[in-house]
Design an enzyme around this catalytic site. Structure first.
Site, short mmCIF file in Angstrom:
data_model
loop_
_atom_site.label_atom_id
_atom_site.label_comp_id
_atom_site.label_asym_id
_atom_site.label_seq_id
_atom_site.Cartn_x
_atom_site.Cartn_y
_atom_site.Cartn_z
N HIS A 261 -4.19 -9.87 -3.36
CA HIS A 261 -5.32 -10.58 -3.86
C HIS A 261 -4.81 -11.74 -3.89
CE1 HIS A 261 -8.80 -11.88 -6.03
NE2 HIS A 261 -9.76 -10.67 -6.19
N ASP B 85 -10.94 -2.88 -5.94
CA ASP B 85 -10.76 -2.00 -4.46
C ASP B 85 -10.49 -0.63 -4.31
OD1 ASP B 85 -13.05 -3.89 -3.79
OD2 ASP B 85 -10.89 -5.25 -2.87
#
Length: 413
Positions: free
Chosen positions: A299, A347
């Protein structure tokens, strides 16, 4: 261009960027570029398109043009908000840690009250009511995917209520609360009732209190994440004065894309591939070396790991799930970190929860959508209170108008 042709050595990356090898390595450590193992396992290679994109940014210079060009890709801030802040230890909702809120037992409704700056008002005081007759068939159609079902029904629900832009803040918050409950119910094709996390958990794992706690945590951690793609889409629509229902549909549309919330389905597919593989480490290493991405890992805003995923995975590790499923999840995490240096993001955690509990992939995106709705509505309420239209300018880079001799000018440089 083949995948191999798209991967270039460090020397070529330095040439395109006009920098030294030391600066290139600094770019990697800062998250501006990513490197992958070369064929000899000692050298590193880089994706040409990433290098060229960074080189283009450098050519834009250091003035306003550069800021404008970069601001829509995790660059300079484009607007002010009081809703959430992203720090290395996770998101903060109006100054309060989302991770701490999970540990304190907060529900999505608690977080919504905070994000919407409700003060003493409780927008969830009144029951949400049942579905209007005209939407019952769609709202309870289990053949439709959850997000598609919500996107089909929510515009019809808007016909039942006054225009939110013309209402006072208290009325808008009450409408937002109803929308939050209705959207969650649409994710599981049921009527709105009770706390959102219990509604979802009972639909997927009836009577499993530990699973309900995981769903509660997921909803809280997904509630908002600053000006992400779906929040920005919802906020732009809200700035036009559109109904809150329209802003929600904009957010759902953006979330469904495979580069946003739709990434949960790609993570689930990776876990399924791992289940069918005789060598998980080799599977993950092969994907990475071929230039394929590892969905659910890394990320840009959390170079040291996504704290939201860390919290959810820690809870999952103590849950009563099949050890085989949990071992597979751990093996994928270990292989991904070993070969790419990346750690799981939210996710991955959402998809891992579904995989560990023997659920299909859809509930992962449903949890994401049910939680993030609180944030979209917060951004919509904040933007409408400001009363400003969001209308950025584009930097034209195409063919210039005719110069007077009938010949078009080349693009500006």
């Amino acid at each position: 261009m083949s995948l191999d042709a798209d991967l270039i050595p460090a020397s070529e990356a330095c040439r395109l960027l006009g920098i030294s090898a030391a600066t290139l390595y600094a770019y990697v450590s800062r998250g501006l570029l990513e490197s992958r193992p070369g064929r000899d396992h000692r050298s590193r290679v880089y994706r040409r398109q990433d290098v060229e994109r960074l080189a283009q940014r450098k050519r834009l210079g250091r003035g306003p043009a550069r800021g404008a060009a970069q601001s829509l890709d995790r660059g300079l801030p484009v607007l002010e908000t009081r809703i959430s802040l992203i720090r290395p230890d996770g998101p903060y909702y109006r100054g309060r840690s989302a991770v701490a809120a999970v540990r304190a037992g907060a529900t999505l409704e608690d977080i919504a009250r905070l994000l919407w700056d409700c003060g003493s008002q409780d927008p969830f005081a009144d029951p949400p009511g049942d579905w209007p007759a005209r939407v019952v068939a769609l709202a309870t159609d289990t053949e439709l995917p959850p997000v598609a079902r919500a996107m089909a029904v929510i515009p019809l629900l808007a016909l039942q209520v006054p225009h939110s832009f013309q209402a006072d803040q208290g009325t808008r918050r009450a409408l937002a609360a109803t929308l939050l409950r209705q959207n969650a119910a649409l994710m599981v094709a049921r009527r709105p009732a009770g706390p959102v996390h219990r509604l979802l958990a009972e639909a997927w794992r009836p009577g499993d209190a530990a699973f309900a706690e995981l769903v509660r945590a997921a909803l809280v951690l997904c509630a908002d994440h600053e000006l992400n793609v779906s929040a920005f889409a919802a906020r732009v629509v809200a700035s036009t004065g559109a109904h809150l229902h329209a802003t929600v549909c904009a957010g759902l549309s953006a979330l469904s894309g495979p580069r946003h919330g739709g990434a949960t389905a790609r993570v689930y597919a990776l876990l399924e591939d791992a289940r069918q593989s005789s060598d998980i480490d080799r599977l993950v290493a092969g994907r990475w070396k071929r230039g394929e991405d590892l969905p659910g890992f890394g990320h840009a805003l959390y170079p040291d790991g996504d704290p939201r995923a860390g919290e959810l995975l820690a809870m999952l590790r103590t849950a009563k799930v099949e050890p085989v499923a949990l071992d597979l999840i751990e093996a994928v995490i270990a292989a991904a970190e070993a070969h790419s240096g990346r750690r799981p993001n939210v996710d991955f955690a959402l998809a891992a929860i579904c995989y560990a509990y023997g659920l299909p992939a859809e509930p992962a995106l449903a949890m994401f959508a049910a939680g993030r709705l609180a944030g979209w509505l917060a951004h919509a309420l904040e933007q409408q209170a400001q009363g400003k239209l969001i209308r950025p300018r584009a930097r034209y880079a195409g063919v210039q108008p005719d110069s007077g001799d009938g010949e078009p000018r080349p693009p500006a440089t």
